[in-house]
Design an enzyme around this catalytic site. Structure first.
Site, PDB file in Angstrom:
ATOM      1  N   LYS A 223       0.621  -1.118   0.136  1.00  0.00           N
ATOM      2  CA  LYS A 223      -0.521   0.125   0.196  1.00  0.00           C
ATOM      3  C   LYS A 223       0.611   1.598   0.049  1.00  0.00           C
ATOM      4  CE  LYS A 223      -4.777   1.399   0.261  1.00  0.00           C
ATOM      5  NZ  LYS A 223      -5.034   0.873   0.047  1.00  0.00           N
TER       6      LYS A 223
ATOM      7  N   GLY B 261     -19.555   7.512  -1.471  1.00  0.00           N
ATOM      8  CA  GLY B 261     -18.921   7.842  -3.405  1.00  0.00           C
ATOM      9  C   GLY B 261     -18.169   6.777  -4.517  1.00  0.00           C
TER      10      GLY B 261
ATOM     11  N   ALA C  49     -15.292  -0.075   3.290  1.00  0.00           N
ATOM     12  CA  ALA C  49     -14.238   0.567   3.984  1.00  0.00           C
ATOM     13  C   ALA C  49     -13.030  -0.320   4.224  1.00  0.00           C
ATOM     14  CB  ALA C  49     -14.577   1.262   4.498  1.00  0.00           C
TER      15      ALA C  49
HETATM   16  P1  NAD Z   1     -14.826   7.901  -2.646  1.00  0.00           P
HETATM   17  O1  NAD Z   1     -14.093   8.719  -2.595  1.00  0.00           O
HETATM   18  O2  NAD Z   1     -14.991   7.762  -3.798  1.00  0.00           O
HETATM   19  O3  NAD Z   1     -15.791   8.051  -1.868  1.00  0.00           O
HETATM   20  C1  NAD Z   1     -16.195   7.605  -0.140  1.00  0.00           C
HETATM   21  C2  NAD Z   1     -17.082   8.741   0.465  1.00  0.00           C
HETATM   22  O4  NAD Z   1     -16.935   8.615   2.029  1.00  0.00           O
HETATM   23  C3  NAD Z   1     -17.069  10.154  -0.418  1.00  0.00           C
HETATM   24  O5  NAD Z   1     -18.147  10.506  -0.980  1.00  0.00           O
HETATM   25  C4  NAD Z   1     -16.860  10.928   1.013  1.00  0.00           C
HETATM   26  O6  NAD Z   1     -17.344  12.361   0.601  1.00  0.00           O
HETATM   27  C5  NAD Z   1     -17.239   9.887   2.361  1.00  0.00           C
HETATM   28  N1  NAD Z   1     -17.025  10.691   3.827  1.00  0.00           N
HETATM   29  C6  NAD Z   1     -15.903  10.527   4.166  1.00  0.00           C
HETATM   30  N2  NAD Z   1     -15.915  11.003   5.177  1.00  0.00           N
HETATM   31  C7  NAD Z   1     -16.640  10.747   5.859  1.00  0.00           C
HETATM   32  C8  NAD Z   1     -17.856  10.415   6.488  1.00  0.00           C
HETATM   33  N3  NAD Z   1     -17.733  11.306   7.857  1.00  0.00           N
HETATM   34  N4  NAD Z   1     -19.625  10.072   7.035  1.00  0.00           N
HETATM   35  C9  NAD Z   1     -19.980   9.526   5.490  1.00  0.00           C
HETATM   36  N5  NAD Z   1     -19.053   9.855   4.814  1.00  0.00           N
HETATM   37  C10 NAD Z   1     -17.723  10.416   4.317  1.00  0.00           C
HETATM   38  O7  NAD Z   1     -14.244   6.352  -1.749  1.00  0.00           O
HETATM   39  P2  NAD Z   1     -14.445   4.967  -3.173  1.00  0.00           P
HETATM   40  O8  NAD Z   1     -13.558   4.262  -3.882  1.00  0.00           O
HETATM   41  O9  NAD Z   1     -15.970   5.144  -2.447  1.00  0.00           O
HETATM   42  O10 NAD Z   1     -14.023   3.930  -1.170  1.00  0.00           O
HETATM   43  C11 NAD Z   1     -14.717   3.976  -0.026  1.00  0.00           C
HETATM   44  C12 NAD Z   1     -13.637   2.846   0.665  1.00  0.00           C
HETATM   45  O11 NAD Z   1     -13.928   1.943   0.666  1.00  0.00           O
HETATM   46  C13 NAD Z   1     -12.253   3.169   0.747  1.00  0.00           C
HETATM   47  O12 NAD Z   1     -12.328   3.339   2.324  1.00  0.00           O
HETATM   48  C14 NAD Z   1     -11.972   2.467  -0.118  1.00  0.00           C
HETATM   49  O13 NAD Z   1     -10.377   2.650   0.171  1.00  0.00           O
HETATM   50  C15 NAD Z   1     -13.088   1.195  -0.297  1.00  0.00           C
HETATM   51  N6  NAD Z   1     -12.644   0.398  -0.592  1.00  0.00           N
HETATM   52  C16 NAD Z   1     -12.785   1.197  -2.387  1.00  0.00           C
HETATM   53  C17 NAD Z   1     -12.075   0.056  -3.148  1.00  0.00           C
HETATM   54  C18 NAD Z   1     -12.596   0.444  -5.120  1.00  0.00           C
HETATM   55  O14 NAD Z   1     -12.744  -0.342  -5.815  1.00  0.00           O
HETATM   56  N7  NAD Z   1     -13.186   2.343  -4.978  1.00  0.00           N
HETATM   57  C19 NAD Z   1     -11.993  -1.290  -3.644  1.00  0.00           C
HETATM   58  C20 NAD Z   1     -11.656  -1.686  -2.356  1.00  0.00           C
HETATM   59  C21 NAD Z   1     -12.040  -0.886  -0.818  1.00  0.00           C
END
Ligand code: NAD
Length: 353
Positions: free
Chosen positions: A80, A178, A256
């Site tokens: 990472k 997100g 997450a």
């Molecule tokens: P993203 O950045 O697109 O979305 C995250 C969302 O969370 C945003 O809309 C943000 O405004 C919101 N947020 C931040 N703090 C907040 C809070 N305190 N309360 C409520 N909402 C809040 O990220 P993503 O790609 O959707 O990923 C989300 C999570 O899943 C992350 O932890 C990421 O590491 C994990 N993840 C993502 C993927 C992927 O394919 N994108 C894969 C595995 C794990």
């Protein structure tokens, strides 16, 4: 932090501290374990409150990737990277400088897109290194397949914990709308699930309210809702001693990374409360499965077949936990460590032969 002691305890192979003056860059690349293959792990850009917080995040996330790849049966190790920066200060120069650090590892570390890194950013990093995935976006990016994996995990958890195959009428609280959270809401809505959602961005909550009829709540109200499932899809550390007492959901199943504030303590607290926790690195493996398939030549059928395994793997983990009276978190680690150990043993046999 006692650096080498921490790294030894967590089992990391290598930590790279990347620093440059022009552009001003601070990044950490953590390589946890390469027994199963090169360390794969996306890059997160975040304005960490301290360097120690950034290092902790990199160490925990990279270890999670090792377990994730092993549980998903992907021949990859765990790594990472975190870039310590405010998203407003992100420039192409900074990303290219970071790309040169990745390139210096010569394929030992392969990276991709995480929080605050866009597909454009990934292509910028790719100008300096070929060791980056998610560039071609043959699959449309990792989020759709990740959210499908989370949805399948929810199905497995409902079957195990609620003893039902019926999703319609269940209530799910989604934290974070997100890339993944919004797609997950679509799957849940299509299956007749009632949605309660929150995000710090009101544009996103408004959109999901309009699209899927979701009920919007304030960010700190999401934990105590009277729902069946809580799906954390924002940032890590949100399952902790402060939030667990207020949780009413029977299941925690979300995308997450590093949801548990303290793994041992909080997974045990959840088990004691009768809450079924879907280990994050198992349920959110869809993203890794997707980028791995892009790397070896994308085949949609193959990628989706592998994502379907998340359902069976979670059921296996729930059963190990039940039979051995351990937490689901420990059961998942057991499964991952057994897979890594068996590859390690066969590699040793090969060397000895
Ligand atoms: P993203 O950045 O697109 O979305 C995250 C969302 O969370 C945003 O809309 C943000 O405004 C919101 N947020 C931040 N703090 C907040 C809070 N305190 N309360 C409520 N909402 C809040 O990220 P993503 O790609 O959707 O990923 C989300 C999570 O899943 C992350 O932890 C990421 O590491 C994990 N993840 C993502 C993927 C992927 O394919 N994108 C894969 C595995 C794990």
């Amino acid at each position: 932090m006692l650096l080498f002691e921490t790294v030894r305890e967590m089992g990391h192979e290598q930590i790279l501290f990347c620093h440059g003056k022009n552009p001003d860059i601070k990044a950490i690349i953590a390589i946890h374990d390469t027994t199963l293959g090169p360390a794969m792990g996306a890059t997160r850009l975040f304005p960490y409150v301290s360097e120690e917080a950034a290092l902790k995040d990199a160490l925990r996330l990279s270890r999670g990737m090792t377990y994730k790849a092993a549980c998903a049966n992907i021949p990859a190790g765990g790594g990472k990277a975190v870039i310590i920066a405010n998203p407003e200060n992100k420039t192409d120069d900074l990303l290219r400088a970071y790309g040169r650090f990745v390139d210096s590892l010569n394929g030992r570390f392969i990276t991709g897109q995480d929080v605050n890194i866009t597909p454009h950013d990934v292509r910028t990093i790719n100008q300096e290194t070929k060791y980056v995935v998610g560039v071609s976006e043959k699959s449309g990016g990792p989020a759709p397949i990740t959210s499908l994996g989370v949805f399948l995990g929810i199905k497995a958890a409902v079957e195990f914990r609620l003893q039902s195959k019926q999703l319609e009428g269940l209530k799910v609280a989604v934290q974070g709308l997100g890339n993944v959270g919004k797609n997950l809401c679509r799957h849940l809505h299509e299956h007749g699930i009632k949605l309660f959602v929150t995000d710090v961005d009101p544009v996103k909550t408004e959109e999901v309210k309009k699209l899927f009829g979701a009920t919007v709540v304030e960010p700190d109200e999401i934990y105590a809702l009277d729902v069946d499932i809580f799906a954390p899809c924002a940032l890590g550390g949100i399952i902790n001693s402060h939030t667990i007492p207020s949780l009413q959901a029977a299941i925690i199943a979300g995308a997450a990374n590093n949801q548990l504030g303290e793994e041992q303590l909080h997974s045990q607290m959840l088990a004691d409360k009768g809450i079924l926790y879907c280990p994050d690195y198992v349920i959110n493996a869809g993203g890794l499965i997707n980028v791995y398939n892009e790397m070896i030549g994308y085949n949609e059928e193959k990628a989706f077949k592998q994502v379907n395994n998340i359902y069976d793997t979670l059921l296996a983990i729930f059963n190990i936990a039940k039979q051995q009276e351990i937490t689901t978190n420990d059961a998942a680690k057991k499964l991952a460590e057994e897979r890594i150990m068996s590859v390690s043993k066969s590699k040793l046999k090969e060397i000895a032969a």
